[in-house]
Design an enzyme around this catalytic site. Structure first.
Site, PDB file in Angstrom:
ATOM      1  N   ASP A 192       0.853  -1.181   0.000  1.00 33.76           N
ATOM      2  CA  ASP A 192       0.000   0.000   0.000  1.00 33.76           C
ATOM      3  C   ASP A 192       0.893   1.237   0.000  1.00 33.76           C
ATOM      4  OD1 ASP A 192      -1.724   2.109   0.568  1.00 33.76           O
ATOM      5  OD2 ASP A 192      -2.939   0.951   1.971  1.00 33.76           O
ATOM      6  N   HIS A 193       0.845   2.005  -1.108  1.00 36.72           N
ATOM      7  CA  HIS A 193       1.765   3.128  -1.249  1.00 36.72           C
ATOM      8  C   HIS A 193       1.407   4.300  -0.329  1.00 36.72           C
ATOM      9  CE1 HIS A 193       5.184   4.877  -2.981  1.00 36.72           C
ATOM     10  NE2 HIS A 193       4.983   4.617  -4.260  1.00 36.72           N
ATOM     11  N   ARG A 194       0.259   4.265   0.320  1.00 35.16           N
ATOM     12  CA  ARG A 194      -0.045   5.285   1.314  1.00 35.16           C
ATOM     13  C   ARG A 194       0.820   5.110   2.554  1.00 35.16           C
ATOM     14  NH1 ARG A 194      -6.349   4.125   2.009  1.00 35.16           N
ATOM     15  NH2 ARG A 194      -5.384   2.064   2.232  1.00 35.16           N
TER      16      ARG A 194
END
Length: 452
Positions: free
Chosen positions: A422-424
């Site tokens: 998850d790039h968040r």
């Protein structure tokens, strides 16, 4: 008094379940804690015990029907007086509540075993009617092992000659589920298991027999087959859509020479510490990921709109393909296990998952997941992160490939790793480090000792 038993929430936030198999019929006598029905939730097949004692008045939901939690599914006549009906007083008895009279001891309502409150933390609840009904056991901790229970034939199925109505069979819930899926009448199968119980092999042998009923009608060429979306398939679809369209996925790939891992697996199989358990490359993949998570805890986190929750424990999910669909049982507190303990946990949990015996608690609460697509002969894939997690590792098949070793071309054991994150939460640098470290430990398993 007629009592209705409503479908309970047997998991965390369960909203609905499918009625898989009734073990009783109208007119049967039931006891408290007797297994009366099998239900299939989005996570597992669960046996429900009866909280009442009496005679079954009606089955209010048919097999194969999906109902919401709180829906009445069975009614039981317990023989108690209806509230408001008077009972002639016994001559000479002291009325409850009179000065000097005995204080009546309130009775406890039967609790659905396994889902009620602990006896030590509750007080008894007074019954509304004055007549005494059959009391529940004072401290039901777990339901007794069910004796052979009558199997009710499904309505559409033709009667078996000489069957004479409902018959008793001894089979575990996963075997009953398999028989239902394959269209096998368990009353016609001879069991070869302990005490004459019916096993999976018995069911499959019945399917292979000339008199076996096909598990589904043939679909004509050019026709259509319609498969209801429910149970595990429905839950998987909802989870994957929610994850794919809410978490910005990034997937990185790495080819790894795992010749050292394969040699370590061979040597571990010879050690007494691993006797009786399955030692596979997946064990070292799991250990490598646990070690990498220790070095980069951000990979073992959860995202909320307000904060990132970094978890200092690892509940390792292992994706497993089962007859009911894809499920992900969790190895709780995997970070604290030794390698032999992790091997046993992997063996036991995957066996339970494929047999349909995982509890809802074993299928929730994961922090990071591994999926082994290599068992299907696939080199790699783009895994979707499980909701509530921020990373998932996929490992492809291990096969012989040309590889450069010390400047020379050689044939080595090679596998492809894929890490989705998850790039968040995880930046590209952090995700790359996690994948790089896992690969390095699979190339040289001794690094697990140095980094662990």
């Amino acid at each position: 008094m007629l009592r209705e038993f409503k479908l309970p929430d047997v998991g965390e936030g369960l909203t609905e379940a499918e009625i898989v198999k009734w073990h009783v019929a109208a007119g049967d006598t039931v006891k408290i804690n007797q297994t009366i029905v099998e239900i299939e939730t989005a996570k597992a097949v669960v046996e429900l015990p009866c909280p009442y004692e009496g005679t079954v008045s009606a089955l209010m939901v048919s097999e194969g029907q999906t109902v919401e939690v709180g829906t009445p599914i069975i009614s039981v006549e317990d023989g108690a007086e209806e509230p408001g009906e008077s009972i002639p007083p016994v001559e000479g008895a002291v009325e409850p509540g009179m000065v000097g009279g005995p204080t009546p001891k309130p009775e406890r309502e039967p609790v659905l075993v396994g889902y009620g409150v602990m006896p030590s933390t509750t007080t008894r609840r007074p019954r509304k009617q004055p007549a005494a009904a059959p009391a529940a056991p004072t401290a039901p901790v777990s339901a007794p092992a069910p004796a052979p229970v009558p199997a009710q034939p499904q309505a559409p199925a033709p009667a078996v000659p000489g069957q004479g109505g409902r018959v008793s069979v001894l089979a575990k819930p996963p075997v009953r589920k398999l028989a239902k899926d394959l269209g096998v009448d368990l009353s016609t199968v001879v069991g070869t298991g302990p005490q004459g119980s019916i096993t999976r092999d018995d069911v499959q042998a019945a399917v292979a027999a000339p008199v076996a009923v096909p598990y589904q009608a043939a679909v004509p060429a050019g026709g259509e087959e319609r498969i209801p979306v429910k149970g595990v398939r429905k839950a998987t679809a909802q989870a994957m859509v929610a994850s794919a369209f809410s978490a910005p996925h990034v997937t990185e790939w790495l080819q790894v020479d795992v010749t050292g891992t394969m040699e370590a697996v061979r040597r571990m199989r010879e050690l007494p510490d691993f006797a009786g358990v399955k030692v596979s490359p997946l064990l070292l993949v799991a250990k490598a990921l646990l070690t990498a998570v220790k070095r980069y805890p951000i990979a073992n986190a959860a995202w909320t709109d307000e904060e990132i929750i970094v978890k200092r424990y690892v509940n390792l999910g292992i994706a497993a393909a089962t007859e009911r669909g894809l499920i992900v049982p969790k190895i709780k507190d995997a970070h604290a296990m030794s390698l032999p303990e992790l091997a046993r946990a992997l063996t036991e949990l995957t066996e339970r998952a494929r047999a349909g015996k995982c509890t809802p608690a074993e299928l929730t609460g994961g922090t990071i997941t591994i999926t082994n697509v290599g068992v299907f002969g696939v080199d790699a894939g783009t895994p979707i992160i499980n909701p509530g997690e921020v990373a998932i590792l996929a490992i492809g098949q291990i096969r012989d490939m040309p590889w450069v070793v010390d400047g020379q071309l050689a044939v080595r054991k090679v596998a492809t790793l894929a890490l989705s994150f998850d790039h968040r939460v995880i930046d590209g640098e952090q995700g790359s480090y996690v994948l790089r470290d896992v690969g390095a430990m699979l190339e040289d398993p001794l690094r697990m000792l140095a980094w662990g």
